[in-house]
Design a protein around this motif. Structure first.
Motif, short mmCIF file in Angstrom:
data_model
loop_
_atom_site.label_atom_id
_atom_site.label_comp_id
_atom_site.label_asym_id
_atom_site.label_seq_id
_atom_site.Cartn_x
_atom_site.Cartn_y
_atom_site.Cartn_z
N ILE A 6 0.88 -1.18 0.00
CA ILE A 6 0.00 0.00 0.00
C ILE A 6 0.91 1.22 0.00
CG2 ILE A 6 -1.71 1.32 1.31
CD1 ILE A 6 -2.66 -1.41 2.46
N VAL A 7 0.72 2.09 -0.98
CA VAL A 7 1.61 3.24 -1.15
C VAL A 7 0.80 4.52 -1.15
CG1 VAL A 7 3.29 4.31 -2.68
CG2 VAL A 7 3.20 1.82 -2.51
N ASN A 8 1.26 5.52 -0.42
CA ASN A 8 0.62 6.83 -0.44
C ASN A 8 1.16 7.62 -1.64
OD1 ASN A 8 0.39 9.81 0.14
ND2 ASN A 8 -0.87 8.96 1.78
N LEU A 9 0.29 7.94 -2.58
CA LEU A 9 0.74 8.55 -3.85
C LEU A 9 1.19 9.99 -3.66
CD1 LEU A 9 -2.03 7.10 -6.18
CD2 LEU A 9 0.30 6.24 -5.84
N LEU A 10 0.49 10.74 -2.82
CA LEU A 10 0.86 12.14 -2.59
C LEU A 10 2.25 12.21 -1.94
CD1 LEU A 10 -0.51 14.80 -3.22
CD2 LEU A 10 -1.53 14.76 -0.94
N ASP A 11 2.46 11.36 -0.92
CA ASP A 11 3.78 11.34 -0.26
C ASP A 11 4.88 10.99 -1.25
OD1 ASP A 11 2.57 11.92 2.12
OD2 ASP A 11 2.76 9.90 2.98
N THR A 12 4.60 10.01 -2.12
CA THR A 12 5.61 9.58 -3.09
C THR A 12 5.95 10.71 -4.05
OG1 THR A 12 4.75 7.33 -2.95
CG2 THR A 12 6.19 7.82 -4.80
N GLY A 13 4.93 11.43 -4.53
CA GLY A 13 5.16 12.56 -5.42
C GLY A 13 5.93 13.68 -4.74
N GLN A 14 5.57 13.97 -3.50
CA GLN A 14 6.26 15.04 -2.75
C GLN A 14 7.72 14.68 -2.51
OE1 GLN A 14 3.59 15.36 0.58
NE2 GLN A 14 2.38 16.99 -0.36
N GLU A 15 7.98 13.39 -2.31
CA GLU A 15 9.36 12.93 -2.12
C GLU A 15 10.17 13.14 -3.41
OE1 GLU A 15 10.77 12.08 0.56
OE2 GLU A 15 12.54 10.89 0.06
N LEU A 16 9.55 12.90 -4.57
CA LEU A 16 10.24 13.16 -5.84
C LEU A 16 10.59 14.64 -5.96
CD1 LEU A 16 8.20 11.04 -8.43
CD2 LEU A 16 10.47 10.53 -7.50
N THR A 17 9.64 15.50 -5.62
CA THR A 17 9.89 16.94 -5.71
C THR A 17 11.02 17.34 -4.77
OG1 THR A 17 7.56 17.29 -6.23
CG2 THR A 17 8.79 19.21 -5.48
N ARG A 18 11.02 16.75 -3.57
CA ARG A 18 12.03 17.09 -2.57
C ARG A 18 13.43 16.64 -3.00
NH1 ARG A 18 14.45 15.16 1.64
NH2 ARG A 18 13.59 13.06 1.45
N THR A 19 13.53 15.43 -3.56
CA THR A 19 14.84 14.87 -3.89
C THR A 19 15.30 15.24 -5.30
OG1 THR A 19 13.85 12.84 -4.77
CG2 THR A 19 14.42 12.87 -2.42
N GLY A 20 14.36 15.65 -6.17
CA GLY A 20 14.74 15.95 -7.56
C GLY A 20 14.74 14.73 -8.46
N ALA A 21 14.43 13.55 -7.90
CA ALA A 21 14.35 12.35 -8.76
C ALA A 21 13.14 12.47 -9.67
CB ALA A 21 14.25 11.10 -7.90
N ARG A 22 13.19 11.79 -10.79
CA ARG A 22 12.08 11.87 -11.76
C ARG A 22 11.06 10.76 -11.57
NH1 ARG A 22 12.03 16.85 -14.55
NH2 ARG A 22 14.19 17.42 -14.91
N VAL A 23 11.54 9.58 -11.14
CA VAL A 23 10.67 8.40 -11.13
C VAL A 23 10.87 7.61 -9.85
CG1 VAL A 23 10.14 6.22 -12.31
CG2 VAL A 23 10.81 8.20 -13.66
N SER A 24 9.77 7.11 -9.30
CA SER A 24 9.82 6.17 -8.18
C SER A 24 9.00 4.94 -8.57
CB SER A 24 9.25 6.82 -6.92
OG SER A 24 9.17 5.87 -5.87
N VAL A 25 9.67 3.80 -8.70
CA VAL A 25 8.98 2.56 -9.07
C VAL A 25 8.35 1.97 -7.81
CG1 VAL A 25 9.23 0.24 -10.02
CG2 VAL A 25 10.50 2.15 -11.03
N LEU A 26 7.03 1.79 -7.82
CA LEU A 26 6.33 1.28 -6.63
C LEU A 26 6.42 -0.24 -6.56
CD1 LEU A 26 3.17 3.57 -6.60
CD2 LEU A 26 5.47 4.03 -5.72
N TRP A 27 6.23 -0.89 -7.70
CA TRP A 27 6.46 -2.33 -7.79
C TRP A 27 6.53 -2.73 -9.25
CZ3 TRP A 27 1.85 -0.50 -5.55
CH2 TRP A 27 0.70 -0.60 -6.35
N GLN A 28 7.14 -3.91 -9.50
CA GLN A 28 7.24 -4.47 -10.84
C GLN A 28 6.87 -5.94 -10.77
OE1 GLN A 28 10.54 -3.05 -13.60
NE2 GLN A 28 11.63 -2.96 -11.66
N GLN A 29 5.76 -6.29 -11.38
CA GLN A 29 5.34 -7.68 -11.48
C GLN A 29 5.00 -7.95 -12.96
OE1 GLN A 29 5.42 -9.86 -8.98
NE2 GLN A 29 6.15 -8.27 -7.59
N PRO A 30 4.97 -9.22 -13.36
CA PRO A 30 4.73 -9.47 -14.80
C PRO A 30 3.50 -8.75 -15.36
CG PRO A 30 5.43 -11.48 -13.73
CD PRO A 30 5.27 -10.44 -12.63
N GLU A 31 2.45 -8.67 -14.58
CA GLU A 31 1.23 -8.04 -15.08
C GLU A 31 0.96 -6.66 -14.49
OE1 GLU A 31 -0.39 -9.26 -17.59
OE2 GLU A 31 0.84 -11.07 -17.62
N SER A 32 1.88 -6.15 -13.66
CA SER A 32 1.63 -4.87 -12.99
C SER A 32 2.94 -4.16 -12.68
CB SER A 32 0.83 -5.09 -11.71
OG SER A 32 0.64 -3.87 -11.02
#
Ligand SMILES: [Fe+2]
Length: 171
Positions: A6-32
């Motif tokens: 379970i991931v908080n999307l707003l927190d994840t986006g704010q963390e990208l803005t804070r760190t300057g990173a462009r992408v945060s991968v939440l998970w990688q599965q064959p179908e998702s």
């Protein structure tokens, strides 16, 4: 990590803005395959994905440029809080500011599948350059790699039809 993260999307986006990173991968599965991405102020290319994409604007508005079947450029405006489904194979260019972010859901690529990134001439719209990638791990940030190759080469950015050179942004 839990099998059902379970991931908080707003927190994840704010963390990208804070760190300057462009992408945060939440998970990688064959179908998702799901990630949160910030806007790229220099985004100009069109991505051809072998997977469907669903893009959900968490913060800010996106102008999704895309190519119609007859090759014309069109724009879909996706407001904050809205989602768009982009079927596999449609050349698309998600344009939104660096302080905005979205969630993208795809699936992991299957063996032999290739992602393509296409640029068109800003003057005459002739095809300018194409980058191709086998996207085995999205954490490798294939979009940034495609742009590095494109911006590093004046030859790639020079139109064979009209001679226009697409500028490289100051970094
Ligand atoms: Fe041109």
């Amino acid at each position: 990590m839990s099998d059902m993260p379970i991931v908080n999307l707003l927190d994840t986006g704010q963390e990208l803005t804070r760190t300057g990173a462009r992408v945060s991968v939440l998970w990688q599965q064959p179908e998702s395959l799901v990630f949160v991405a910030r806007g790229r102020e220099y985004r100009s290319e069109f991505h051809i994905n072998p997977s469907d994409e669903v893009m959900y604007m968490i913060k800010g508005e996106m102008r999704l440029h895309y190519r119609t079947p007859d090759g014309k450029e069109a724009v879909a405006v996706v407001p904050e809080g809205s989602a768009i489904h982009t079927p596999a194979g449609i050349p698309h260019s998600p344009r939104f500011p660096p302080d905005a972010y979205l969630m993208v859901t795809e699936r992991k690529r299957r063996p032999g599948e290739i992602d393509r990134f296409l640029w068109f001439c800003p003057n005459c719209d002739a095809p300018l350059h194409e980058e191709k990638f086998v996207v085995a791990d999205y954490r490798a940030d294939p979009v940034s790699k495609a742009y590095k190759n494109f911006f590093d080469s004046e030859e790639f950015r020079t139109c064979k039809a009209c001679g226009t050179v697409m500028p490289s942004p100051d970094k």
